[in-house]
Design a protein around this motif. Structure first.
Motif, short mmCIF file in Angstrom:
data_model
loop_
_atom_site.label_atom_id
_atom_site.label_comp_id
_atom_site.label_asym_id
_atom_site.label_seq_id
_atom_site.Cartn_x
_atom_site.Cartn_y
_atom_site.Cartn_z
N VAL A 79 0.84 -1.20 0.00
CA VAL A 79 0.00 0.00 0.00
C VAL A 79 0.88 1.25 0.00
O VAL A 79 0.61 2.22 -0.73
CB VAL A 79 -0.95 0.00 1.21
CG1 VAL A 79 -1.71 1.31 1.31
CG2 VAL A 79 -1.92 -1.17 1.12
N PHE A 80 1.94 1.25 0.81
CA PHE A 80 2.86 2.38 0.83
C PHE A 80 3.48 2.60 -0.56
O PHE A 80 3.55 3.73 -1.06
CB PHE A 80 3.97 2.15 1.85
CG PHE A 80 3.56 2.43 3.27
CD1 PHE A 80 2.41 3.14 3.56
CD2 PHE A 80 4.34 1.99 4.33
CE1 PHE A 80 2.03 3.40 4.86
CE2 PHE A 80 3.97 2.25 5.65
CZ PHE A 80 2.81 2.95 5.91
N GLY A 81 3.95 1.51 -1.17
CA GLY A 81 4.57 1.63 -2.49
C GLY A 81 3.60 2.13 -3.53
O GLY A 81 3.95 2.98 -4.36
N TYR A 82 2.39 1.60 -3.52
CA TYR A 82 1.37 2.05 -4.48
C TYR A 82 1.06 3.52 -4.30
O TYR A 82 0.99 4.29 -5.27
CB TYR A 82 0.11 1.21 -4.30
CG TYR A 82 -1.07 1.70 -5.10
CD1 TYR A 82 -1.18 1.42 -6.45
CD2 TYR A 82 -2.08 2.45 -4.49
CE1 TYR A 82 -2.26 1.88 -7.19
CE2 TYR A 82 -3.15 2.91 -5.21
CZ TYR A 82 -3.24 2.62 -6.56
OH TYR A 82 -4.31 3.09 -7.29
N ARG A 83 0.88 3.94 -3.04
CA ARG A 83 0.57 5.35 -2.78
C ARG A 83 1.75 6.26 -3.13
O ARG A 83 1.57 7.36 -3.62
CB ARG A 83 0.21 5.52 -1.30
CG ARG A 83 -1.22 5.16 -0.98
CD ARG A 83 -2.17 5.92 -1.82
NE ARG A 83 -3.42 6.17 -1.15
CZ ARG A 83 -4.38 6.94 -1.63
NH1 ARG A 83 -4.21 7.55 -2.79
NH2 ARG A 83 -5.49 7.12 -0.98
N LEU A 84 2.96 5.79 -2.86
CA LEU A 84 4.14 6.58 -3.15
C LEU A 84 4.23 6.90 -4.64
O LEU A 84 4.53 8.03 -5.04
CB LEU A 84 5.39 5.83 -2.70
CG LEU A 84 6.72 6.58 -2.80
CD1 LEU A 84 6.77 7.73 -1.81
CD2 LEU A 84 7.88 5.61 -2.54
N LEU A 85 3.95 5.90 -5.48
CA LEU A 85 4.10 6.07 -6.92
C LEU A 85 2.92 6.79 -7.57
O LEU A 85 3.10 7.49 -8.56
CB LEU A 85 4.29 4.70 -7.58
CG LEU A 85 5.58 3.97 -7.23
CD1 LEU A 85 5.55 2.54 -7.76
CD2 LEU A 85 6.79 4.71 -7.79
N THR A 86 1.73 6.62 -7.03
CA THR A 86 0.54 7.19 -7.68
C THR A 86 0.06 8.49 -7.04
O THR A 86 -0.75 9.19 -7.66
CB THR A 86 -0.61 6.17 -7.65
OG1 THR A 86 -0.92 5.83 -6.29
CG2 THR A 86 -0.24 4.92 -8.42
N ALA A 87 0.52 8.82 -5.85
CA ALA A 87 -0.01 10.00 -5.16
C ALA A 87 1.08 10.91 -4.60
O ALA A 87 1.15 12.09 -4.95
CB ALA A 87 -0.96 9.57 -4.04
N TRP A 88 1.95 10.38 -3.75
CA TRP A 88 2.84 11.26 -3.00
C TRP A 88 3.97 11.83 -3.84
O TRP A 88 4.22 13.03 -3.79
CB TRP A 88 3.40 10.50 -1.79
CG TRP A 88 2.31 10.01 -0.88
CD1 TRP A 88 1.08 10.57 -0.70
CD2 TRP A 88 2.36 8.86 -0.03
NE1 TRP A 88 0.34 9.84 0.20
CE2 TRP A 88 1.09 8.78 0.63
CE3 TRP A 88 3.31 7.88 0.24
CZ2 TRP A 88 0.79 7.77 1.54
CZ3 TRP A 88 3.01 6.88 1.13
CH2 TRP A 88 1.76 6.83 1.77
N LEU A 89 4.65 11.00 -4.62
CA LEU A 89 5.72 11.52 -5.47
C LEU A 89 5.21 12.48 -6.55
O LEU A 89 5.84 13.51 -6.80
CB LEU A 89 6.50 10.36 -6.11
CG LEU A 89 7.45 9.58 -5.19
CD1 LEU A 89 8.14 8.47 -5.96
CD2 LEU A 89 8.48 10.52 -4.55
N PRO A 90 4.07 12.20 -7.21
CA PRO A 90 3.60 13.13 -8.25
C PRO A 90 2.92 14.38 -7.70
O PRO A 90 2.58 15.27 -8.49
CB PRO A 90 2.58 12.29 -9.05
CG PRO A 90 2.78 10.89 -8.62
CD PRO A 90 3.29 10.95 -7.22
N LEU A 91 2.72 14.49 -6.37
CA LEU A 91 1.92 15.58 -5.83
C LEU A 91 2.55 16.95 -6.11
O LEU A 91 1.90 17.83 -6.70
CB LEU A 91 1.71 15.38 -4.33
CG LEU A 91 0.83 16.44 -3.64
CD1 LEU A 91 -0.54 16.50 -4.27
CD2 LEU A 91 0.73 16.14 -2.15
N LEU A 92 3.80 17.15 -5.71
CA LEU A 92 4.44 18.45 -5.91
C LEU A 92 4.62 18.79 -7.39
O LEU A 92 4.27 19.90 -7.82
CB LEU A 92 5.79 18.50 -5.17
CG LEU A 92 6.56 19.82 -5.26
CD1 LEU A 92 5.70 20.97 -4.75
CD2 LEU A 92 7.87 19.73 -4.48
N PRO A 93 5.14 17.86 -8.23
CA PRO A 93 5.21 18.17 -9.66
C PRO A 93 3.83 18.48 -10.26
O PRO A 93 3.71 19.35 -11.13
CB PRO A 93 5.81 16.91 -10.28
CG PRO A 93 6.56 16.27 -9.17
CD PRO A 93 5.77 16.56 -7.93
N GLY A 94 2.80 17.77 -9.80
CA GLY A 94 1.46 18.03 -10.32
C GLY A 94 0.97 19.42 -9.96
O GLY A 94 0.33 20.10 -10.78
#
Length: 328
Positions: free
Chosen positions: A300-315
C-alpha cells in the motif's frame, strides 16, 4: 445521466460557478477528518507493523519498482485518452495529458474527486466546450469508468471461482450498494415536483444526446472505453508490480481483484484521493488475499508513493504553469 452530478456541481463551486450546498461540504469535510483521524490512529496503534512494512519496501526489487513507476506514468495517458473520448471536440494532446497530471494532484487536496473535476471542467471550458457539455463529459467519463471496473471484477470472478474466498461478502455487497442507490435515486426522482422533473428531464435529454454523439464515432467510443479500461488496468498493474517487488506469493488476479474492490469501496467515503479509505481497504483486501500484514502495508505504501505522494508536488507545479498560461 444528468450533467448535474455532485462532483461537477462541487467543481463549479470551486471554480466560482453556482455554489453547492454548504451543509453537504461540511458533511464531506467531517467525514474526511474522521477517516483520516481513524487511519492515523490505526497506524499509530500498529507502529511496529508500519516500521516493518517500510523496512521491507526499502529493500524491494528495484526492477519491479521501475515497472510499477512506468505503469503509474501510463495512468495519466489513459485518463487523457478517456477524457478525449468523452467529448466530440479535438483537444490538444500534450495539454490534455498535463491537465490530467495536474488533476491528479488537485484530487488529493479536495474531497470526493472535486479537485480533478474542477481542473478538467476548467480545462474543457478553456478548450471551447460549454460548461454544461463539459459537466456531461465528466459524468460520462466517470460512469464509464465505474462500469469498466464492475465488468473487470465480474470477469475475474467468473474466470477464477476461488477468488471470492478473499472477501466472501464484499463482492455481493459491491453489487447490492449500486442497486440500492439506483432504487433510491428513482424514488427521489418520482418525488420531485413537475417543474423540477421538467428541468431534470431536459438536462437528461441533452446529456443523452451528447452520449449518442460521442458513441456515434467509433474512434471516440474506443478512446472513451479503451482509456477507461486502460486506466483501471494500469492502476492495478502498479499494485501488482509493487507486490511482486516484495516477493509476495499472491496471484496477480487476486491482487487485481483486491484493487478493484478497494477502489470501489473507497468511493463511498469522500476523502481527498481516497486518503485513509483506499489505504485501509487495500490493506484489508490484500491481507485477506493471503499477503502478510507487513507485506500488505508495504504494498500500500509503495502504491501510494508512486501514484499519489511523489507526483503531488510536480502536479501542483504543472497546475500553476497551466494557470499562468491561462489554460485553466
Amino acid at each position: 445521466m444528468s450533467n448535474d452530478s455532485p462532483q461537477a456541481t462541487a467543481a463549479m463551486s470551486v471554480l466560482g460557478g453556482p455554489p453547492s450546498r454548504g451543509r453537504g461540504r461540511h458533511w464531506q469535510l467531517a467525514v474526511t477528518a474522521a477517516v483520516v483521524t481513524a487511519a492515523g490512529w490505526a497506524l499509530a496503534t500498529h507502529r511496529h507493523t508500519v516500521d516493518a512494512g517500510v523496512d521491507r519496501l526499502a529493500v524491494a526489487d528495484r526492477a519491479w519498482l521501475l515497472a510499477a513507476g512506468a505503469a503509474a506514468l501510463a495512468t495519466w495517458v489513459c485518463a487523457a485518452l478517456a477524457q478525449q473520448g468523452a467529448v466530440a471536440e479535438r483537444l490538444p494532446a500534450g495539454r490534455l495529458v498535463a491537465a490530467q497530471f495536474g488533476a491528479c494532484a488537485a484530487n488529493h487536496l479536495l474531497p470526493a474527486g472535486v479537485g480533478a473535476s474542477a481542473v478538467n471542467l476548467r480545462f474543457l471550458t478553456r478548450c471551447g466546450v460549454s460548461t454544461a457539455r463539459s459537466a456531461t463529459a465528466l459524468a460520462v467519463k466517470a460512469a464509464v469508468g465505474g462500469l469498466v471496473r464492475c465488468a473487470l471484477a465480474a470477469v475475474l470472478l467468473l474466470a477464477s471461482p476461488r477468488a471470492p474466498r478473499l472477501t466472501p461478502d464484499l463482492p455481493r455487497a459491491s453489487l447490492v450498494i449500486p442497486v440500492a442507490g439506483c432504487l433510491a435515486l428513482a424514488a427521489a426522482a418520482g418525488a420531485l415536483s413537475r417543474p423540477v422533473r421538467h428541468r431534470t428531464g431536459r438536462a437528461a435529454r441533452q446529456a443523452l444526446a451528447d452520449v449518442r454523439a460521442v458513441h456515434g464515432s467509433r474512434a471516440r467510443a474506443c478512446a472513451l472505453w479503451g482509456g477507461s479500461l486502460g486506466f483501471a488496468l494500469v492502476h492495478a498493474a502498479v499494485l501488482v508490480a509493487v507486490v511482486r517487488s516484495l516477493e509476495v506469493t499472491v496471484p496477480a488476479g487476486q491482487v487485481v481483484m483486491a484493487y478493484l474492490l478497494a477502489s470501489g469501496a473507497a468511493v463511498l467515503l469522500p476523502t481527498p484521493g481516497g486518503l485513509g479509505s483506499l489505504d485501509a481497504t487495500l490493506l484489508l483486501t490484500l491481507t485477506a488475499a493471503g499477503a502478510p500484514a507487513a507485506a500488505a502495508l508495504s504494498a500500500v505504501f509503495g502504491y501510494r508513493l508512486l501514484t499519489a505522494w511523489l507526483p503531488l508536488l510536480p502536479g501542483l507545479l504543472v497546475l500553476a504553469l497551466l494557470a499562468r498560461r491561462s489554460l485553466l
